[in-house]
Every structure is written in C-alpha cells, then in structure tokens.
Design a protein around this motif. Structure first.
Motif, PDB file in Angstrom:
ATOM      1  N   GLN A 189       6.675  10.909 -10.716  1.00 16.74           N
ATOM      2  CA  GLN A 189       6.070  12.075 -11.360  1.00 16.74           C
ATOM      3  C   GLN A 189       5.006  12.720 -10.472  1.00 16.74           C
ATOM      4  O   GLN A 189       4.863  13.945 -10.475  1.00 16.74           O
ATOM      5  CB  GLN A 189       5.469  11.667 -12.711  1.00 16.74           C
ATOM      6  CG  GLN A 189       6.525  11.391 -13.765  1.00 16.74           C
ATOM      7  CD  GLN A 189       5.960  10.765 -15.023  1.00 16.74           C
ATOM      8  OE1 GLN A 189       4.957  10.036 -14.963  1.00 16.74           O
ATOM      9  NE2 GLN A 189       6.592  11.024 -16.155  1.00 16.74           N
ATOM     10  N   ARG A 190       4.282  11.908  -9.706  1.00 17.11           N
ATOM     11  CA  ARG A 190       3.301  12.485  -8.782  1.00 17.11           C
ATOM     12  C   ARG A 190       3.979  13.367  -7.734  1.00 17.11           C
ATOM     13  O   ARG A 190       3.425  14.388  -7.323  1.00 17.11           O
ATOM     14  CB  ARG A 190       2.507  11.370  -8.099  1.00 17.11           C
ATOM     15  CG  ARG A 190       1.410  10.778  -8.955  1.00 17.11           C
ATOM     16  CD  ARG A 190       0.446   9.969  -8.123  1.00 17.11           C
ATOM     17  NE  ARG A 190       1.067   8.814  -7.496  1.00 17.11           N
ATOM     18  CZ  ARG A 190       1.155   7.612  -8.053  1.00 17.11           C
ATOM     19  NH1 ARG A 190       0.653   7.408  -9.263  1.00 17.11           N
ATOM     20  NH2 ARG A 190       1.735   6.602  -7.420  1.00 17.11           N
ATOM     21  N   HIS A 194       4.709  19.332  -6.738  1.00 18.65           N
ATOM     22  CA  HIS A 194       5.119  20.376  -5.808  1.00 18.65           C
ATOM     23  C   HIS A 194       6.400  21.060  -6.294  1.00 18.65           C
ATOM     24  O   HIS A 194       6.540  22.283  -6.192  1.00 18.65           O
ATOM     25  CB  HIS A 194       5.329  19.790  -4.418  1.00 18.65           C
ATOM     26  CG  HIS A 194       4.101  19.168  -3.837  1.00 18.65           C
ATOM     27  ND1 HIS A 194       3.009  19.920  -3.463  1.00 18.65           N
ATOM     28  CD2 HIS A 194       3.775  17.881  -3.576  1.00 18.65           C
ATOM     29  CE1 HIS A 194       2.067  19.119  -2.992  1.00 18.65           C
ATOM     30  NE2 HIS A 194       2.502  17.885  -3.048  1.00 18.65           N
ATOM     31  N   TYR A 195       7.335  20.273  -6.798  1.00 22.32           N
ATOM     32  CA  TYR A 195       8.595  20.832  -7.273  1.00 22.32           C
ATOM     33  C   TYR A 195       8.361  21.788  -8.434  1.00 22.32           C
ATOM     34  O   TYR A 195       8.913  22.884  -8.481  1.00 22.32           O
ATOM     35  CB  TYR A 195       9.529  19.712  -7.735  1.00 22.32           C
ATOM     36  CG  TYR A 195      10.212  18.940  -6.644  1.00 22.32           C
ATOM     37  CD1 TYR A 195      11.471  19.310  -6.185  1.00 22.32           C
ATOM     38  CD2 TYR A 195       9.612  17.827  -6.078  1.00 22.32           C
ATOM     39  CE1 TYR A 195      12.110  18.595  -5.189  1.00 22.32           C
ATOM     40  CE2 TYR A 195      10.234  17.102  -5.083  1.00 22.32           C
ATOM     41  CZ  TYR A 195      11.489  17.488  -4.633  1.00 22.32           C
ATOM     42  OH  TYR A 195      12.106  16.783  -3.643  1.00 22.32           O
ATOM     43  N   ALA A 196       7.541  21.370  -9.376  1.00 21.52           N
ATOM     44  CA  ALA A 196       7.344  22.168 -10.587  1.00 21.52           C
ATOM     45  C   ALA A 196       6.731  23.530 -10.274  1.00 21.52           C
ATOM     46  O   ALA A 196       7.094  24.542 -10.889  1.00 21.52           O
ATOM     47  CB  ALA A 196       6.466  21.407 -11.570  1.00 21.52           C
ATOM     48  N   VAL A 208      10.381  15.901 -17.798  1.00 25.04           N
ATOM     49  CA  VAL A 208      10.112  15.119 -16.587  1.00 25.04           C
ATOM     50  C   VAL A 208       8.745  14.458 -16.675  1.00 25.04           C
ATOM     51  O   VAL A 208       8.592  13.253 -16.427  1.00 25.04           O
ATOM     52  CB  VAL A 208      10.199  16.017 -15.332  1.00 25.04           C
ATOM     53  CG1 VAL A 208       9.715  15.262 -14.098  1.00 25.04           C
ATOM     54  CG2 VAL A 208      11.624  16.506 -15.129  1.00 25.04           C
ATOM     55  N   HIS A 209       7.734  15.220 -17.030  1.00 29.32           N
ATOM     56  CA  HIS A 209       6.371  14.707 -17.012  1.00 29.32           C
ATOM     57  C   HIS A 209       6.057  13.817 -18.210  1.00 29.32           C
ATOM     58  O   HIS A 209       5.086  13.041 -18.162  1.00 29.32           O
ATOM     59  CB  HIS A 209       5.376  15.866 -16.930  1.00 29.32           C
ATOM     60  CG  HIS A 209       5.424  16.588 -15.616  1.00 29.32           C
ATOM     61  ND1 HIS A 209       5.148  15.978 -14.408  1.00 29.32           N
ATOM     62  CD2 HIS A 209       5.746  17.876 -15.308  1.00 29.32           C
ATOM     63  CE1 HIS A 209       5.277  16.845 -13.411  1.00 29.32           C
ATOM     64  NE2 HIS A 209       5.651  17.995 -13.931  1.00 29.32           N
ATOM     65  N   SER A 210       6.840  13.915 -19.257  1.00 30.00           N
ATOM     66  CA  SER A 210       6.621  13.042 -20.416  1.00 30.00           C
ATOM     67  C   SER A 210       7.471  11.777 -20.358  1.00 30.00           C
ATOM     68  O   SER A 210       7.354  10.910 -21.231  1.00 30.00           O
ATOM     69  CB  SER A 210       6.906  13.804 -21.707  1.00 30.00           C
ATOM     70  OG  SER A 210       8.288  14.161 -21.788  1.00 30.00           O
ATOM     71  N   ALA A 211       8.317  11.650 -19.341  1.00 27.91           N
ATOM     72  CA  ALA A 211       9.185  10.464 -19.217  1.00 27.91           C
ATOM     73  C   ALA A 211       8.347   9.201 -19.093  1.00 27.91           C
ATOM     74  O   ALA A 211       7.354   9.170 -18.363  1.00 27.91           O
ATOM     75  CB  ALA A 211      10.106  10.610 -18.019  1.00 27.91           C
ATOM     76  N   ARG A 212       8.756   8.169 -19.786  1.00 32.91           N
ATOM     77  CA  ARG A 212       8.063   6.882 -19.708  1.00 32.91           C
ATOM     78  C   ARG A 212       8.972   5.780 -19.174  1.00 32.91           C
ATOM     79  O   ARG A 212       8.530   4.655 -18.985  1.00 32.91           O
ATOM     80  CB  ARG A 212       7.523   6.490 -21.093  1.00 32.91           C
ATOM     81  CG  ARG A 212       6.417   7.412 -21.597  1.00 32.91           C
ATOM     82  CD  ARG A 212       5.184   7.307 -20.721  1.00 32.91           C
ATOM     83  NE  ARG A 212       4.119   8.223 -21.138  1.00 32.91           N
ATOM     84  CZ  ARG A 212       3.945   9.435 -20.647  1.00 32.91           C
ATOM     85  NH1 ARG A 212       4.793   9.902 -19.702  1.00 32.91           N
ATOM     86  NH2 ARG A 212       2.962  10.210 -21.045  1.00 32.91           N
ATOM     87  N   THR A 213      10.241   6.109 -18.960  1.00 31.62           N
ATOM     88  CA  THR A 213      11.194   5.130 -18.442  1.00 31.62           C
ATOM     89  C   THR A 213      11.971   5.758 -17.291  1.00 31.62           C
ATOM     90  O   THR A 213      12.045   6.986 -17.167  1.00 31.62           O
ATOM     91  CB  THR A 213      12.188   4.685 -19.529  1.00 31.62           C
ATOM     92  OG1 THR A 213      13.001   5.810 -19.912  1.00 31.62           O
ATOM     93  CG2 THR A 213      11.456   4.137 -20.754  1.00 31.62           C
ATOM     94  N   LEU A 214      12.571   4.916 -16.466  1.00 36.97           N
ATOM     95  CA  LEU A 214      13.407   5.419 -15.384  1.00 36.97           C
ATOM     96  C   LEU A 214      14.611   6.180 -15.916  1.00 36.97           C
ATOM     97  O   LEU A 214      15.028   7.182 -15.342  1.00 36.97           O
ATOM     98  CB  LEU A 214      13.861   4.263 -14.492  1.00 36.97           C
ATOM     99  CG  LEU A 214      12.808   3.714 -13.527  1.00 36.97           C
ATOM    100  CD1 LEU A 214      13.335   2.469 -12.832  1.00 36.97           C
ATOM    101  CD2 LEU A 214      12.401   4.766 -12.495  1.00 36.97           C
TER     102      LEU A 214
END
Length: 318
Positions: A189-190, A194-196, A208-214
């Motif tokens: 996520q870090r 740049h992508y966003a 993407v940014h709220s994802a907590r699992t792979l």
C-alpha cells in the motif's frame, strides 16, 4: 564436490520467526558501492539496475529481489559483497516501482511475471558469455516460472531462494500469520501512493487502501492491473510449481523447513526435472540464514549460491 545443506543459526535466534525478522533489521549489513543504470523496458517503462562491476571476462550474476525489497535488501548486498570479492559482475535488478524509481506505466511487478525476467535475461546475455540468475522469494517464483516455460537457454545455471512456488498455498498460509500478512499489505500500500496520484482511474483506490489481506489487495490491484480475473486466478496462473518438471537449466532450490512464510511441503510436493536440485535446510527462516557472533551476518546464502555456480552439488540430506 558436495554443497552442505546443514545450517545452524546462533543460539539467540531460536526459531524461524526470530531468524526471519532479525536478518533484514539487525544483522550486520555489507557495504558495497553500486553503479546505477536506468533501463527502458519493451513497453517504454523504466527500471533501475544496480551493478557490481567485475572483471569483464568473469561470469555475471543477475539477482531478482522479493516482494517490497530492492537491490538494497540484506541478501542483495550480501551477494554483492561476495561477487565483489571474486571480481564477478553483479546485476541487481529493481523491479518496476522499486529501488526509488517511479514507473512510467500503470504496470507494476508480480510473482508470475516471467516476461519481465525474459527480456532482462535476453538483454544481459548479449554482454556476458556466462550468465547466472538468482531469484529470491517473489523473484524466485518469477525466475522459476520463466525456467519452467523452457525459456532459460541463455542461463548457465540458476538458484531460487525461499520461492513460493505454489502461490495459492502460500497465500493461505500467510493468511494464518497476521503479522506477516499485515506487513506485506502495508508495504504494497505504501508503494501505491505514487500510482494513485498518477492514475486516479486505474482501479478502485478505496478498495486498495482499505485492503487488510493479500487476497483483498490482489483482488483490488494486482489482478485487474495485470490482466487476471481475480486474486485466485493470478495465484493459480502465476505459480511456478507446475513448471518445475520442465526446467532444463541446472537449478538449485534453497528452502528452510522452518520458513514461516513459505511452507516447505508446498515446495517439495511438485514434480521436478532432473535439472532441479534441492538444498532443504532444517533452519534458516525466510531468506534469513543468519550466522556468526552477535548481531550475526548473512553470508551463508551467497556462499551456497556461488558454490552451486562453481559446480558443487547438494549433499544427500537435501
């Protein structure tokens, strides 16, 4: 000669978790001057390649790093120091968006990206008559997938270290280890900041940014950006295990039985061609292999890798 696969860490690293976490953060770091080049990819993106300059007549070794790492990872620098001592050339590849260099294109890197391995190897073989390859963790799976597609004729030999050759099984295992899963997800996520900002309409960035699992991250970003239906499809198609039976280049798999991220059983279960040898150690963690007096060093892996390239074969224990 035989390559011993007996490894013993210091007494103060009692298990695979301790070894894995200690190596990148606390072990002695090698100091190696690297020369950087920027390469343009076939689709007009760019990657950073860091070089250990050696004797022009000596062999060259190309290294593909793991998830969230770079040419400055502890294992990269340890190998670079060993190559420098031999006066061999080292080519430490930074995947797209890694090593402090931003992408020009939305495409990133992923565990099954054998096409990326292919063009890099093909470019290098024009300059070096003897070319070896090393892939670590994610980079190891990508390298093995390339070899399993019978595209490795440019390589003299290869080594994969702690490669997750069954991505479905590895993802399921990591899902049971919250410490590692959160680390990987946050690292990815870090990289997405740049992508966003450059590609606001590329994917659902909130997901993407709220994802907590792979699985959630790969469903939201990796799969759609790289043409897969979903995370499961990416893992299935990206796994190198099914291709191990077709590898023609002399290849060594280095894995540890106490790896907390890649279970050895999920590596050992796949049929392998006669070209693929194994060095399965009891200890070592995930790409750790710390030895020596406190705080330890990580020279074991480059020693094993270069001995294999010298023609040594693993002992019977492997």
């Amino acid at each position: 000669m035989t390559l011993s696969c007996d490894f013993r860490p210091p007494f103060w690293l009692p298990n695979g978790d301790a070894e894995t976490l200690w190596a990148p953060f606390f072990s002695r770091s090698e100091r190696v001057p690297l020369r950087r080049e920027l390469w343009t990819t076939p689709d007009d993106d760019q990657i950073a390649v860091d070089w250990v300059d050696g004797d022009p007549q000596a062999p060259a070794v190309v290294l593909f790093h793991g998830l969230g790492s770079s040419s400055r990872g502890h294992y990269s620098l340890a190998l670079a120091a060993a190559l420098q001592a031999r006066r061999w050339t080292g080519c430490l590849v930074n995947f797209r968006g890694c090593g402090g260099l931003d992408n020009r294109k939305p495409r990133a890197y992923h565990a099954g990206d054998s096409d990326e391995i292919a063009w890099i190897v093909e470019r290098l073989q024009r300059s070096f008559s003897t070319l070896y390859a090393v892939g670590v963790s994610l980079g190891g799976n990508a390298l093995l997938k390339y070899l399993g597609e019978e595209r490795g004729d440019h390589l003299t030999a290869a080594v994969a270290v702690c490669a997750p050759v069954d991505l479905v099984a590895t993802a399921a295992h990591i899902a049971q280890r919250p410490l590692y899963e959160r680390y990987f997800v946050r690292t990815l996520q870090r990289q997405m900041g740049h992508y966003a900002s450059r590609y606001p309409d590329l994917v659902d960035w909130q997901a993407v940014h709220s994802a907590r699992t792979l699985r959630a991250f790969d469903d939201a970003f990796t799969a759609p950006v790289h043409g897969f239906r979903d995370a499961l499809s990416y893992w299935q198609q990206g796994s190198s295990g099914p291709g191990l039976a077709r590898v023609r280049v002399p290849t060594l798999l280095i894995n540890s039985r106490n790896d907390p991220i890649v279970p050895l059983a999920d590596v050992a279960k796949w049929q392998r061609s006669a070209a693929v040898q194994t060095c399965f150690t009891d200890r070592g963690g995930h790409v750790a292999y710390v030895q020596g007096s406190f705080p330890g060093h990580t020279r074991y892996l480059p020693q094993q890798i270069l001995r294999f390239f010298d023609g040594d074969t693993p002992d019977a224990k492997a």
